[in-house]
Design an enzyme around this catalytic site. Structure first.
Site, PDB file in Angstrom:
ATOM      1  CG  ASP A  86      -5.986  11.552  -6.100  1.00 50.27           C
ATOM      2  OD1 ASP A  86      -5.280  12.120  -5.238  1.00 50.27           O
ATOM      3  OD2 ASP A  86      -6.588  12.172  -7.008  1.00 50.27           O
TER       4      ASP A  86
ATOM      5  CG  ASP B 293      -1.839   1.098   1.379  1.00 53.46           C
ATOM      6  OD1 ASP B 293      -1.615   2.157   0.749  1.00 53.46           O
ATOM      7  OD2 ASP B 293      -2.826   0.940   2.115  1.00 53.46           O
TER       8      ASP B 293
ATOM      9  CG  ASN C  65      -8.050  14.271 -10.795  1.00 57.26           C
ATOM     10  OD1 ASN C  65      -7.986  15.492 -10.651  1.00 57.26           O
ATOM     11  ND2 ASN C  65      -8.733  13.488  -9.981  1.00 57.26           N
TER      12      ASN C  65
ATOM     13  CB  THR D 217      -2.183   0.153 -14.134  1.00 58.29           C
ATOM     14  OG1 THR D 217      -1.976   0.158 -12.714  1.00 58.29           O
ATOM     15  CG2 THR D 217      -0.878   0.434 -14.838  1.00 58.29           C
ATOM     16  N   GLY D 218      -5.156   1.824 -13.094  1.00 57.65           N
ATOM     17  CA  GLY D 218      -6.433   1.597 -12.405  1.00 57.65           C
ATOM     18  C   GLY D 218      -7.562   2.114 -13.279  1.00 57.65           C
TER      19      GLY D 218
HETATM   20  N1  AR6 Z   1      -1.451   1.631  -2.851  1.00 57.58           N
HETATM   21  C1  AR6 Z   1      -0.832   1.251  -3.986  1.00 57.58           C
HETATM   22  N2  AR6 Z   1      -1.474   1.035  -5.150  1.00 57.58           N
HETATM   23  C2  AR6 Z   1      -2.825   1.216  -5.164  1.00 57.58           C
HETATM   24  C3  AR6 Z   1      -3.562   1.618  -4.016  1.00 57.58           C
HETATM   25  C4  AR6 Z   1      -2.809   1.832  -2.806  1.00 57.58           C
HETATM   26  N3  AR6 Z   1      -3.413   2.207  -1.672  1.00 57.58           N
HETATM   27  N4  AR6 Z   1      -4.870   1.721  -4.371  1.00 57.58           N
HETATM   28  C5  AR6 Z   1      -4.955   1.381  -5.675  1.00 57.58           C
HETATM   29  N5  AR6 Z   1      -3.731   1.059  -6.162  1.00 57.58           N
HETATM   30  P1  AR6 Z   1      -5.702   4.395  -9.740  1.00 57.58           P
HETATM   31  P2  AR6 Z   1      -5.036   5.813 -12.240  1.00 57.58           P
HETATM   32  C6  AR6 Z   1      -3.336   0.663  -7.541  1.00 57.58           C
HETATM   33  O1  AR6 Z   1      -7.077   4.124 -10.216  1.00 57.58           O
HETATM   34  O2  AR6 Z   1      -5.355   4.623 -13.066  1.00 57.58           O
HETATM   35  C7  AR6 Z   1      -8.234   8.613  -9.232  1.00 57.58           C
HETATM   36  O3  AR6 Z   1      -9.588   8.799  -9.060  1.00 57.58           O
HETATM   37  C8  AR6 Z   1      -4.410   0.224  -8.485  1.00 57.58           C
HETATM   38  O4  AR6 Z   1      -4.678  -1.161  -8.313  1.00 57.58           O
HETATM   39  O5  AR6 Z   1      -5.497   4.857  -8.350  1.00 57.58           O
HETATM   40  O6  AR6 Z   1      -3.771   6.573 -12.529  1.00 57.58           O
HETATM   41  C9  AR6 Z   1      -7.503   9.904  -9.567  1.00 57.58           C
HETATM   42  O7  AR6 Z   1      -8.081  11.026  -8.948  1.00 57.58           O
HETATM   43  C10 AR6 Z   1      -3.789   0.519  -9.852  1.00 57.58           C
HETATM   44  O8  AR6 Z   1      -2.938  -0.557 -10.267  1.00 57.58           O
HETATM   45  O9  AR6 Z   1      -4.960   5.513 -10.663  1.00 57.58           O
HETATM   46  C11 AR6 Z   1      -7.619   9.976 -11.048  1.00 57.58           C
HETATM   47  O10 AR6 Z   1      -8.840  10.588 -11.449  1.00 57.58           O
HETATM   48  C12 AR6 Z   1      -2.911   1.722  -9.597  1.00 57.58           C
HETATM   49  O11 AR6 Z   1      -2.771   1.819  -8.173  1.00 57.58           O
HETATM   50  C13 AR6 Z   1      -7.595   8.534 -11.477  1.00 57.58           C
HETATM   51  O12 AR6 Z   1      -8.004   7.780 -10.351  1.00 57.58           O
HETATM   52  C14 AR6 Z   1      -3.447   3.043 -10.124  1.00 57.58           C
HETATM   53  O13 AR6 Z   1      -4.856   3.075  -9.987  1.00 57.58           O
HETATM   54  C15 AR6 Z   1      -6.206   8.086 -11.837  1.00 57.58           C
HETATM   55  O14 AR6 Z   1      -6.260   6.795 -12.369  1.00 57.58           O
END
Ligand code: AR6
Length: 176
Positions: free
Chosen positions: A36, A12, A26, A124-125
């Site tokens: 985030d 995490d 974002n 990647t989320g």
């Molecule tokens: N620690 C580490 N990795 C994590 C955690 C954590 N606590 N939580 C999720 N992940 P994302 P994006 C992973 O969606 O795709 C937000 O709403 C997750 O499994 O957080 O860059 C922002 O405000 C995935 O592999 O980020 C933006 O609007 C990775 O972190 C948007 O999401 C990134 O997932 C950004 O989207």
């Protein structure tokens, strides 16, 4: 050039005791879900307050760029908020924009003379970037940056939340 250790862990991002954790933010800098959400929730309101001040000055953060704030209640000292690209199929400059996130985060860390930084798997989320492709971009942009800059960074950690990313990063980092 100093030697920097690159490693992948499963974990995490909010629990990392490093000089800076990177947020997958974002362009609004006002928070969201995923990483985030976790960073703002755990770090507390001080981070959002600083993000708002940056927003007032420069109107948010463009995709591919990054800004730095303190880390509130997180164990890290700073948060570097990087804005990854939304995946649109790969023909809209996504690769360059994602590489730019890593480069700009490392540039800020280097300017601040930080010794350790932890990245989540940006984009990647909810932004839908294919994990394998994103991992390749992250590792190659990071290695490329280190080849061209003399930094104080001793460790760069890729914090993977899921097993798939963890395996992808391990494969890339263990390649000779
Ligand atoms: N620690 C580490 N990795 C994590 C955690 C954590 N606590 N939580 C999720 N992940 P994302 P994006 C992973 O969606 O795709 C937000 O709403 C997750 O499994 O957080 O860059 C922002 O405000 C995935 O592999 O980020 C933006 O609007 C990775 O972190 C948007 O999401 C990134 O997932 C950004 O989207």
């Amino acid at each position: 050039m100093s030697k920097t250790e690159l490693r992948a862990i499963k974990g995490d991002i909010t629990k990392q005791e490093v000089d800076a954790v990177v947020n997958a933010a974002n362009t609004s800098l006002l928070g969201g879900g995923g990483v985030d959400g976790a960073i703002h929730r755990t770090g507390g309101p001080a981070i959002l307050e600083e993000c708002k001040q940056i927003r007032a000055k420069q109107g948010g953060c463009p995709t591919g760029e990054a800004v730095i704030t303190t880390a509130g209640n997180l164990p890290a000292k700073y948060v570097i908020h990087a804005v990854g690209p939304v995946w649109h199929g790969g023909k809209q400059n996504e690769q360059e924009l994602l590489a730019s996130c890593y480069r700009n985060s490392l540039r800020i860390a280097s300017e601040k003379q930080l010794r350790s930084i932890a990245f989540p798997n940006i984009s990647t989320g909810v932004y839908g970037y294919p994990k394998g492709k994103a991992a390749e971009v992250a590792v190659s942009a990071t290695k490329d940056f280190l080849q061209h800059h003399d930094t104080n960074l001793q460790s760069i950690t890729f914090v993977c939340f899921d097993e798939e990313n963890y395996e992808l990063y391990n494969q890339l980092l263990n390649k000779v």
